[in-house]
Motif scaffolding. Structure first.
Motif, mmCIF file in Angstrom:
data_model
loop_
_atom_site.group_PDB
_atom_site.id
_atom_site.type_symbol
_atom_site.label_atom_id
_atom_site.label_comp_id
_atom_site.label_asym_id
_atom_site.label_seq_id
_atom_site.Cartn_x
_atom_site.Cartn_y
_atom_site.Cartn_z
ATOM 1 N N VAL A 134 0.860 -1.179 0.000
ATOM 2 C CA VAL A 134 0.000 0.000 0.000
ATOM 3 C C VAL A 134 0.898 1.231 0.000
ATOM 4 C CG1 VAL A 134 -1.753 1.325 1.235
ATOM 5 C CG2 VAL A 134 -1.827 -1.178 1.259
ATOM 6 N N ALA A 135 0.691 2.127 -0.947
ATOM 7 C CA ALA A 135 1.500 3.339 -1.071
ATOM 8 C C ALA A 135 0.642 4.566 -0.813
ATOM 9 C CB ALA A 135 2.123 3.425 -2.456
ATOM 10 N N ARG A 136 1.203 5.546 -0.091
ATOM 11 C CA ARG A 136 0.481 6.794 0.205
ATOM 12 C C ARG A 136 0.906 7.928 -0.716
ATOM 13 N NH1 ARG A 136 1.310 9.273 4.567
ATOM 14 N NH2 ARG A 136 -0.835 9.969 4.950
ATOM 15 N N THR A 137 2.002 7.722 -1.464
ATOM 16 C CA THR A 137 2.520 8.748 -2.355
ATOM 17 C C THR A 137 2.877 8.137 -3.702
ATOM 18 O OG1 THR A 137 4.822 8.435 -1.690
ATOM 19 C CG2 THR A 137 3.499 9.995 -0.391
ATOM 20 N N ASP A 156 -5.944 5.837 -5.981
ATOM 21 C CA ASP A 156 -6.574 7.138 -5.792
ATOM 22 C C ASP A 156 -5.843 8.122 -6.713
ATOM 23 O OD1 ASP A 156 -8.059 9.225 -4.845
ATOM 24 O OD2 ASP A 156 -7.232 9.197 -2.819
ATOM 25 N N ILE A 157 -6.371 9.333 -6.838
ATOM 26 C CA ILE A 157 -5.738 10.329 -7.705
ATOM 27 C C ILE A 157 -4.947 11.355 -6.903
ATOM 28 C CG2 ILE A 157 -6.185 12.207 -9.335
ATOM 29 C CD1 ILE A 157 -8.470 10.602 -10.448
ATOM 30 N N GLN A 158 -5.575 11.957 -5.898
ATOM 31 C CA GLN A 158 -4.892 12.962 -5.088
ATOM 32 C C GLN A 158 -4.302 12.285 -3.852
ATOM 33 O OE1 GLN A 158 -4.633 16.221 -6.072
ATOM 34 N NE2 GLN A 158 -3.141 16.434 -4.410
ATOM 35 N N SER A 206 0.381 12.869 -7.510
ATOM 36 C CA SER A 206 -0.751 12.361 -8.286
ATOM 37 C C SER A 206 -0.672 10.856 -8.489
ATOM 38 C CB SER A 206 -0.777 13.064 -9.644
ATOM 39 O OG SER A 206 -1.644 12.427 -10.538
ATOM 40 N N GLY A 207 -1.803 10.198 -8.251
ATOM 41 C CA GLY A 207 -1.874 8.776 -8.549
ATOM 42 C C GLY A 207 -1.746 8.519 -10.042
ATOM 43 N N ILE A 208 -2.203 9.461 -10.856
ATOM 44 C CA ILE A 208 -2.060 9.330 -12.309
ATOM 45 C C ILE A 208 -0.588 9.306 -12.694
ATOM 46 C CG2 ILE A 208 -2.478 10.464 -14.526
ATOM 47 C CD1 ILE A 208 -5.091 11.517 -13.398
ATOM 48 N N ASP A 209 0.199 10.216 -12.102
ATOM 49 C CA ASP A 209 1.636 10.244 -12.383
ATOM 50 C C ASP A 209 2.290 8.928 -11.983
ATOM 51 O OD1 ASP A 209 1.454 12.798 -13.356
ATOM 52 O OD2 ASP A 209 2.102 13.759 -11.494
ATOM 53 N N GLN A 232 -2.533 11.921 -19.040
ATOM 54 C CA GLN A 232 -1.941 13.212 -18.735
ATOM 55 C C GLN A 232 -2.536 13.717 -17.434
ATOM 56 O OE1 GLN A 232 -2.770 15.693 -22.047
ATOM 57 N NE2 GLN A 232 -1.667 14.405 -23.510
ATOM 58 N N ALA A 233 -1.672 14.162 -16.523
ATOM 59 C CA ALA A 233 -2.159 14.647 -15.233
ATOM 60 C C ALA A 233 -2.885 15.978 -15.396
ATOM 61 C CB ALA A 233 -0.977 14.833 -14.280
#
Length: 270
Positions: free
Chosen positions: A174-177, A196-198, A204-207, A269-270
């Protein structure tokens, strides 16, 4: 009401529901391009005949019913890839009972009632209930794998871990960042990412997902967000599976089962 005003009114109603129709079509086909093609065909059909909106259904039921008329007439196709997890998906999909995947998505992701699904798919309510039960059993039994959770809220992360474990999957971490997620993925490649995204540090989760997929593209992704419309714009590659917060356990279980079947490898793309 004059015809032009009536058309404008219908356009406004459909525009607000279109992101959710596109989400559903993408999940059904395993392809943003193919899913969007069927959504576009639905809109074209509605321009010619708006009768489905005059039959007493809710707006969302009417739109999805129009989609299903086209979907069913085309033989419910799935986008076929030559390699990777999409190819493996075809082997699993070939074993599923007809109409089960559609019924399950309509119930758990789009949150239609069984009565509404019966209207969308033009089936009896009892048949819909049976299809959903069969879908859950068949999909959860089909694929087991390792899941990476990217979530900064501890309670939500624990809940997701419990759901994943109860389904028989393993948790790689599990990652928080974003940086933590990339590190975990480099140590042990997951078969699925729940993100998650934020995130906690403003990352960003997208990144994070983009970076992970650059190193290992054949990993399906499920995004969990309070703002799904931000990912369903049609202006960029999108994830096949987007769950809206607050979510239900059924939604997560369904999305995990579905995502194990389909590739969601395009970067965002974020």
């Amino acid at each position: 009401m004059p015809m032009d005003k009536e058309s404008d009114y219908l356009s406004v109603k459909v525009a607000g529901l279109l992101p959710y129709l596109r989400r559903y079509a993408r999940a059904l086909t395993g392809s943003q391009k193919t899913g969007d093609s069927y959504a576009a065909a639905t809109l074209e059909a509605l321009l010619e005949d708006r009768a489905v909106f005059e039959q007493g259904y809710s707006d969302k039921v009417a739109l999805f019913r129009a989609f299903h008329l086209i979907w069913s007439s085309a033989g419910a196709p799935v986008d076929v890839e030559d390699e990777g997890i999409a190819k493996r998906a075809q082997r699993h999909l070939a074993k599923l009972t007809t109409n089960t995947r559609e019924a399950l998505l309509l119930r758990t992701v789009e949150e239609f009632s069984t009565e509404e699904i019966a209207q969308v798919m033009q089936l009896e309510v009892s048949e819909v209930a049976h299809l959903i039960d069969v879908a859950r059993r068949e999909m959860e039994d089909s694929v087991k794998g390792r899941v990476l959770v990217i979530e900064d809220e501890a309670i939500i992360a624990m809940d997701l871990q419990d759901i994943v474990a109860e389904m028989g999957h393993a948790i790689t971490g599990v990652a928080r960042t974003a940086s933590g997620a990339v590190q975990l993925a480099s140590k042990e490649k997951p078969d699925l990412i729940l993100s998650d995204i934020q995130l906690a540090d403003g990352s960003s989760g997208i990144d994070a997902v983009n970076e992970i997929l650059q190193a290992a593209a054949d990993i399906p992704v499920i995004f969990i967000t309070a703002f799904p419309e931000r990912l369903l714009t049609g202006e960029r590659p999108e994830p096949a599976f987007v769950i809206t917060k607050p979510y239900s356990e059924d939604q997560v279980r369904s999305a995990i089962s579905q995502a194990m079947f389909f590739s969601s490898t395009e970067t965002l793309q974020a």
